[in-house]
Design a protein around this motif. Structure first.
Motif, short mmCIF file in Angstrom:
data_model
loop_
_atom_site.label_atom_id
_atom_site.label_comp_id
_atom_site.label_asym_id
_atom_site.label_seq_id
_atom_site.Cartn_x
_atom_site.Cartn_y
_atom_site.Cartn_z
N GLU A 14 0.41 -1.07 0.03
CA GLU A 14 0.36 -0.14 -0.19
C GLU A 14 0.95 1.25 -0.09
O GLU A 14 0.73 2.18 -0.81
CB GLU A 14 -0.96 0.32 1.36
N GLN A 15 1.99 1.08 0.18
CA GLN A 15 2.91 2.64 0.70
C GLN A 15 3.64 2.63 -0.50
O GLN A 15 3.68 3.68 -1.11
CB GLN A 15 3.69 1.83 1.53
N LYS A 17 2.66 1.50 -3.10
CA LYS A 17 0.97 2.43 -4.64
C LYS A 17 0.88 3.67 -3.98
O LYS A 17 1.09 4.95 -4.99
CB LYS A 17 -0.20 1.48 -4.46
N GLN A 18 1.43 3.92 -2.69
CA GLN A 18 0.43 5.34 -2.22
C GLN A 18 1.93 6.04 -3.07
O GLN A 18 1.97 7.50 -3.90
CB GLN A 18 0.53 6.22 -0.87
N ARG A 19 3.10 5.94 -3.09
CA ARG A 19 4.49 6.55 -3.25
C ARG A 19 3.97 6.80 -5.02
O ARG A 19 4.88 7.85 -5.84
CB ARG A 19 5.96 5.91 -2.93
N GLN A 20 4.13 5.77 -5.86
CA GLN A 20 3.58 5.60 -6.61
C GLN A 20 2.77 6.30 -7.51
O GLN A 20 3.21 7.78 -8.34
CB GLN A 20 3.34 4.24 -7.42
N ARG A 21 1.96 6.81 -7.28
CA ARG A 21 0.70 7.11 -6.93
C ARG A 21 1.07 9.51 -7.30
O ARG A 21 0.48 9.94 -8.24
CB ARG A 21 -0.61 7.63 -6.21
N GLU A 22 1.55 9.14 -5.90
CA GLU A 22 2.13 10.74 -6.19
C GLU A 22 3.24 10.97 -6.75
O GLU A 22 3.43 12.03 -7.15
CB GLU A 22 2.88 11.13 -4.12
N GLY A 23 4.47 10.17 -6.97
CA GLY A 23 5.08 10.66 -8.28
C GLY A 23 4.78 11.36 -10.08
O GLY A 23 4.89 11.35 -10.31
N ILE A 24 3.22 9.58 -9.88
CA ILE A 24 3.16 10.42 -11.52
C ILE A 24 2.25 11.53 -11.27
O ILE A 24 2.05 12.35 -12.29
CB ILE A 24 1.79 9.50 -11.18
N GLU A 25 1.48 12.31 -9.75
CA GLU A 25 0.80 13.37 -9.97
C GLU A 25 1.68 13.78 -10.17
O GLU A 25 1.94 15.56 -10.98
CB GLU A 25 0.19 13.47 -8.45
N ILE A 26 2.71 14.26 -10.07
CA ILE A 26 4.28 15.40 -10.16
C ILE A 26 4.67 15.12 -11.03
O ILE A 26 4.42 16.89 -11.49
CB ILE A 26 5.27 14.89 -8.59
N ALA A 27 5.11 14.44 -11.45
CA ALA A 27 5.05 14.25 -13.24
C ALA A 27 3.98 14.54 -13.54
O ALA A 27 4.39 15.78 -14.96
CB ALA A 27 5.71 13.00 -13.39
N LYS A 28 2.58 14.61 -13.65
CA LYS A 28 1.85 15.25 -14.73
C LYS A 28 1.74 16.92 -14.44
O LYS A 28 1.31 17.11 -14.74
CB LYS A 28 0.68 14.52 -13.90
N ALA A 29 1.74 17.46 -13.05
CA ALA A 29 1.52 18.89 -12.89
C ALA A 29 3.13 19.19 -13.75
O ALA A 29 3.18 20.16 -13.68
CB ALA A 29 1.73 19.03 -11.46
N GLN A 30 4.19 18.45 -13.79
CA GLN A 30 5.43 19.22 -14.64
C GLN A 30 5.46 19.12 -16.09
O GLN A 30 6.44 19.57 -16.37
CB GLN A 30 6.51 19.03 -13.81
N GLY A 31 4.40 18.31 -16.61
CA GLY A 31 3.98 17.81 -18.08
C GLY A 31 4.77 16.71 -18.49
O GLY A 31 5.49 16.96 -19.52
N LYS A 32 5.41 16.18 -17.68
CA LYS A 32 6.41 15.10 -17.90
C LYS A 32 5.53 14.31 -18.12
O LYS A 32 6.36 12.91 -18.79
CB LYS A 32 7.57 14.86 -17.02
N TYR A 33 5.15 13.43 -17.55
CA TYR A 33 3.73 12.61 -18.07
C TYR A 33 2.70 12.48 -18.29
O TYR A 33 2.08 12.79 -18.78
CB TYR A 33 3.53 11.67 -16.51
#
Length: 93
Positions: A14-15, A17-33
């Protein structure tokens, strides 16, 4: 004892998956994902084969083989093509 290991394993998962979700959100905000690139489709050839399919000259399998696409992509593209061209089939329900 086994339930303790199972609980710890589940907590770690669970931890992760949570870290992965946070990382994807950050990458999306930066326009990298941007996600997966769409599979290119030759719409001219698709239209020709669609006509053959509807006149029952070829099967869906033949269509998929000729366009080199999976079944899921085939049905998605057929739906897109019909929406673009205003083709609505009558459903008997």
């Amino acid at each position: 004892m086994l339930t303790v290991f199972a609980a710890l394993s589940q907590l770690k998962r669970e931890q992760l998956k949570q870290r992965q979700r946070e990382g994807i959100e950050i990458a999306k905000a930066q326009g990298k994902y941007t996600g997966r690139k769409p599979i290119p489709t030759d719409w001219t050839r698709f239209g020709q084969l669609y006509g053959e399919l509807k006149s029952k000259n070829i099967s869906g399998r033949d269509f998929m083989r000729r366009m080199d696409m999976s079944a899921n992509t085939f049905y998605r593209r057929v739906r897109e093509y019909e929406i673009r061209h205003g083709i609505i089939e009558q459903t008997s329900a």
